[in-house]
Enzyme design. Structure first.
Site, mmCIF file in Angstrom:
data_model
loop_
_atom_site.group_PDB
_atom_site.id
_atom_site.type_symbol
_atom_site.label_atom_id
_atom_site.label_comp_id
_atom_site.label_asym_id
_atom_site.label_seq_id
_atom_site.Cartn_x
_atom_site.Cartn_y
_atom_site.Cartn_z
ATOM 1 N N VAL A 12 40.896 152.925 -15.183
ATOM 2 C CA VAL A 12 40.755 153.471 -13.770
ATOM 3 C C VAL A 12 39.605 153.183 -13.271
ATOM 4 O O VAL A 12 39.335 152.837 -12.228
ATOM 5 C CB VAL A 12 41.244 154.912 -13.944
ATOM 6 C CG1 VAL A 12 41.175 155.557 -12.329
ATOM 7 C CG2 VAL A 12 42.685 155.149 -14.303
ATOM 8 N N ALA A 31 34.457 157.019 5.758
ATOM 9 C CA ALA A 31 33.807 158.046 5.150
ATOM 10 C C ALA A 31 32.740 158.447 5.970
ATOM 11 O O ALA A 31 31.995 159.592 6.077
ATOM 12 C CB ALA A 31 33.270 157.775 3.863
ATOM 13 N N GLU A 183 48.625 157.317 -21.790
ATOM 14 C CA GLU A 183 47.480 157.968 -22.257
ATOM 15 C C GLU A 183 46.850 157.116 -23.375
ATOM 16 O O GLU A 183 47.465 156.526 -24.261
ATOM 17 C CB GLU A 183 47.727 159.283 -22.560
ATOM 18 C CG GLU A 183 48.141 160.243 -21.229
ATOM 19 C CD GLU A 183 47.164 159.723 -20.103
ATOM 20 O OE1 GLU A 183 46.012 160.486 -19.955
ATOM 21 O OE2 GLU A 183 47.617 159.411 -18.919
ATOM 22 N N LYS A 198 50.422 168.082 -15.260
ATOM 23 C CA LYS A 198 50.519 167.547 -13.910
ATOM 24 C C LYS A 198 51.433 168.875 -13.191
ATOM 25 O O LYS A 198 51.276 169.481 -11.873
ATOM 26 C CB LYS A 198 51.220 166.324 -13.488
ATOM 27 C CG LYS A 198 50.547 165.146 -13.916
ATOM 28 C CD LYS A 198 51.378 163.878 -14.356
ATOM 29 C CE LYS A 198 50.398 162.834 -14.525
ATOM 30 N NZ LYS A 198 51.231 161.572 -15.177
HETATM 31 P P1 NAP Z 1 40.927 154.415 -20.503
HETATM 32 O O1 NAP Z 1 41.146 153.151 -20.213
HETATM 33 O O2 NAP Z 1 40.919 154.800 -22.193
HETATM 34 O O3 NAP Z 1 39.162 154.627 -20.151
HETATM 35 C C1 NAP Z 1 38.333 155.860 -20.902
HETATM 36 C C2 NAP Z 1 37.131 155.297 -20.603
HETATM 37 O O4 NAP Z 1 36.131 156.539 -20.790
HETATM 38 C C3 NAP Z 1 36.600 154.331 -21.248
HETATM 39 O O5 NAP Z 1 35.833 153.413 -20.648
HETATM 40 C C4 NAP Z 1 35.610 154.966 -22.403
HETATM 41 O O6 NAP Z 1 34.673 154.210 -22.983
HETATM 42 C C5 NAP Z 1 35.187 156.219 -21.816
HETATM 43 N N1 NAP Z 1 34.792 157.113 -22.565
HETATM 44 C C6 NAP Z 1 35.741 157.750 -23.435
HETATM 45 N N2 NAP Z 1 35.024 158.669 -24.080
HETATM 46 C C7 NAP Z 1 33.753 158.552 -23.769
HETATM 47 C C8 NAP Z 1 32.557 159.281 -24.103
HETATM 48 N N3 NAP Z 1 32.404 160.387 -25.054
HETATM 49 N N4 NAP Z 1 31.183 158.780 -23.607
HETATM 50 C C9 NAP Z 1 31.309 157.895 -22.484
HETATM 51 N N5 NAP Z 1 32.478 157.238 -22.185
HETATM 52 C C10 NAP Z 1 33.447 157.525 -22.805
HETATM 53 O O7 NAP Z 1 41.440 155.410 -19.877
HETATM 54 P P2 NAP Z 1 41.987 155.317 -18.357
HETATM 55 O O8 NAP Z 1 43.533 154.919 -18.493
HETATM 56 O O9 NAP Z 1 40.908 154.703 -17.382
HETATM 57 O O10 NAP Z 1 42.081 157.055 -18.083
HETATM 58 C C11 NAP Z 1 41.033 157.714 -17.438
HETATM 59 C C12 NAP Z 1 41.238 159.159 -16.836
HETATM 60 O O11 NAP Z 1 42.394 158.942 -15.890
HETATM 61 C C13 NAP Z 1 42.182 160.184 -18.138
HETATM 62 O O12 NAP Z 1 41.993 161.298 -17.827
HETATM 63 C C14 NAP Z 1 43.427 159.746 -17.634
HETATM 64 O O13 NAP Z 1 44.622 160.700 -17.907
HETATM 65 C C15 NAP Z 1 43.910 159.566 -16.257
HETATM 66 N N6 NAP Z 1 44.570 158.840 -15.437
HETATM 67 C C16 NAP Z 1 44.842 157.614 -15.765
HETATM 68 C C17 NAP Z 1 45.971 157.077 -15.156
HETATM 69 C C18 NAP Z 1 46.265 155.554 -15.692
HETATM 70 O O14 NAP Z 1 47.253 155.100 -15.119
HETATM 71 N N7 NAP Z 1 45.601 154.879 -16.505
HETATM 72 C C19 NAP Z 1 46.620 157.503 -14.103
HETATM 73 C C20 NAP Z 1 46.308 158.572 -13.640
HETATM 74 C C21 NAP Z 1 45.094 159.428 -14.363
HETATM 75 P P3 NAP Z 1 34.944 152.556 -24.025
HETATM 76 O O15 NAP Z 1 35.591 151.789 -22.832
HETATM 77 O O16 NAP Z 1 33.519 152.068 -24.282
HETATM 78 O O17 NAP Z 1 35.716 152.943 -24.912
HETATM 79 N N1 HSE Z 2 49.974 157.998 -18.557
HETATM 80 C C1 HSE Z 2 50.232 158.747 -17.122
HETATM 81 C C2 HSE Z 2 51.561 158.140 -16.951
HETATM 82 C C3 HSE Z 2 49.122 158.097 -16.337
HETATM 83 O O1 HSE Z 2 52.123 157.163 -17.596
HETATM 84 O O2 HSE Z 2 51.934 158.499 -15.921
HETATM 85 C C4 HSE Z 2 49.258 158.543 -14.910
HETATM 86 O O3 HSE Z 2 49.013 160.117 -14.859
#
Ligand code: NAP
Ligand code: HSE
Length: 424
Positions: A12, A31, A183, A198
């Site tokens: 994201v 904005a 996730e 959610k």
């Molecule tokens: P992701 O790809 O796993 O990215 C997480 C990022 O956070 C990575 O860059 C990781 O660093 C960094 N990180 C984790 N722990 C850290 C720490 N202690 N200090 C500094 N950086 C740290 O996850 P994502 O899919 O982007 O999701 C991010 C958030 O959005 C989550 O809360 C998820 O539930 C939410 N979300 C995701 C989606 C989706 O479709 N993916 C949709 C809605 C909401 P590294 O890259 O170096 O490992």
């Molecule tokens: N893991 C979540 C999903 C990301 O599959 O819907 C979006 O919140």
């Protein structure tokens, strides 16, 4: 210019940075000011990423930087991210987060800590669908009668593939992970917890109710197999993981579990990573929202909408859950899980011999449960057994649980009984 730092430059985070650069002109026009990401925080600096900004692995570098106006939390997790967001608020930074797990546990703590600072969380529910704004603002005239929706893209992607391509769920999960939908720990998705997080957020806006995931009924899709899919196809159903909140009298029912839904219903036609949420208001009637529920760009679209709203409002706070004056939380109670009513589908592996069906029918009858349909098929690779698939009319959760317990105690039953609720 408004300076933003992003903590977590993963699926994201990278999309947020790239869209803010690609669409900078239109975003600035909306904005009223340029929104610029000045720093990103990651865990592992050596990882290859598709972004063109300064990165650090030191969170304090952004939290202590007085020039940063807004912190976007996209690192995930619960307690660690809570400490980070808390510190950012203490350092006078507005917050945007997509982290529904954090909000499921700490949304009221954050509301308290925020004082006059805004916290945006549009991306936390249903990815790209602007459902928070719709519920908080668009439906504010209504008492919310019910919320029912597909809120996990990963599960819907898996169930759609199981239905259309006859594959088992584990084989599709890997695909959903590679597409950036799942996730970090995918048991949050397939176990129903992510959809529950959610639902709890939406219920706070709809009802002002404070509940934790442990307080509500949560079941995932891990036990669904091709026998269930076959039964669904035979009787004109789809299987979907639904998150449901309903208010009646002074109770609110909240639950997440797989549901058999008649193919004629609109929600049964929502396939792949798409999410769909139906909200019934007492004035407006039923409204429905549809769109991509996961994935980098779709989620970033919602994250950026929060950034625009915060900048446009000059960082003025708007009530986090849409209540300027608190509702009396004590007015509404969570319904006791045992009292939930539904029709049910049961899958039972049995020894194939005379009287088995009668024994099961007797137990259901003794528990005052009326049978709707029965299907029997031989267990593949096991000439001794059969799989019995059965649906019931509506009864209480405690009745079906009691019946399942009794059925599982029968000598002729070879395995745990599987149960799926049927949509009313
Ligand atoms: P992701 O790809 O796993 O990215 C997480 C990022 O956070 C990575 O860059 C990781 O660093 C960094 N990180 C984790 N722990 C850290 C720490 N202690 N200090 C500094 N950086 C740290 O996850 P994502 O899919 O982007 O999701 C991010 C958030 O959005 C989550 O809360 C998820 O539930 C939410 N979300 C995701 C989606 C989706 O479709 N993916 C949709 C809605 C909401 P590294 O890259 O170096 O490992
Ligand atoms: N893991 C979540 C999903 C990301 O599959 O819907 C979006 O919140």
């Amino acid at each position: 210019m408004i300076k933003v730092a992003i903590i977590g430059v993963g699926t994201v985070g990278q999309s947020v940075i790239n869209i803010l650069q690609k669409n900078s002109k239109i975003i600035k026009a909306r904005a009223g000011k340029e929104i610029k990401v000045v720093k990103g925080v990651v865990k592992n600096l050596t990882k290859k990423r598709n972004v063109n900004i300064e990165l650090t692995d030191n969170i304090d570098e952004v939290l202590n930087d007085k020039s940063i106006d807004i912190v976007v939390e996209l690192m995930g997790g619960v307690e660690e991210s809570f400490v980070v967001v808390k510190k950012a608020l203490e350092n006078n930074k507005a917050i945007v987060t997509a982290n529904k797990a954090l909000l499921a546990y700490h949304r009221y703590d954050l509301q308290k800590l925020a004082n006059d600072l805004p916290i945006g969380y549009e991306a936390s529910v249903a990815g790209g669908i602007p459902i928070i704004n719709a519920l908080k603002v668009g439906l504010s005239a209504n008492h919310i009668v019910a919320i029912k929706g597909i809120m996990n893209g990963t599960c819907n992607y898996i169930l759609t593939k199981m239905m259309n391509e006859n594959v088992e769920y584990k084989d599709v999960l890997k695909e959903a992970q590679e597409l950036g939908y799942a996730e970090a720990d995918p048991t949050f998705d397939v176990g129903g917890f992510d959809a529950a997080h959610k639902l709890l957020i939406l219920s706070s806006i709809a009802y002002g109710i404070d509940a934790k995931p442990e307080d509500i009924l949560i079941e995932g899709i891990e036990d669904i197999n091709q026998d269930d899919i076959e039964f669904a196809k035979e009787f004109g159903y789809s299987i979907k993981l639904l998150a449901i909140a309903k208010k009646y009298d002074n109770v609110v029912e909240q639950r997440v579990h797989p549901v058999l839904i008649k193919n004629t219903k609109m929600i049964a036609k929502v396939d792949g990573v798409m999410n769909s949420i139906s909200i019934i208001g007492d004035c407006v009637g039923e409204t429905m929202y549809y769109g991509p529920g996961a994935g980098g760009d779709a989620t970033a679209s919602a994250v950026i909408s929060d950034l625009v709203a915060i900048v446009r409002a000059g960082r003025r706070k708007s009530p986090m859950f849409g209540f300027k004056n608190p509702v009396k939380l004590t007015d509404l109670k969570l319904v006791n899980k045992d009292e939930i009513e539904s029709a049910y589908y049961l899958r039972m592996k049995t020894i194939d011999k005379p009287g088995v069906l009668a024994k099961i029918a007797t137990i259901l009858g003794n528990n005052n449960i009326s049978i709707d349909a029965f299907l029997q098929k031989p267990i593949l690779h096991d000439k001794q057994g059969a799989t019995l698939l059965c649906s019931t009319h509506i009864c209480k959760e405690k009745q079906i649980i009691a019946a399942i317990k009794e059925i599982e105690n029968l000598q002729v039953i070879k395995d745990k009984v599987s149960m799926i609720r049927i949509d009313d």
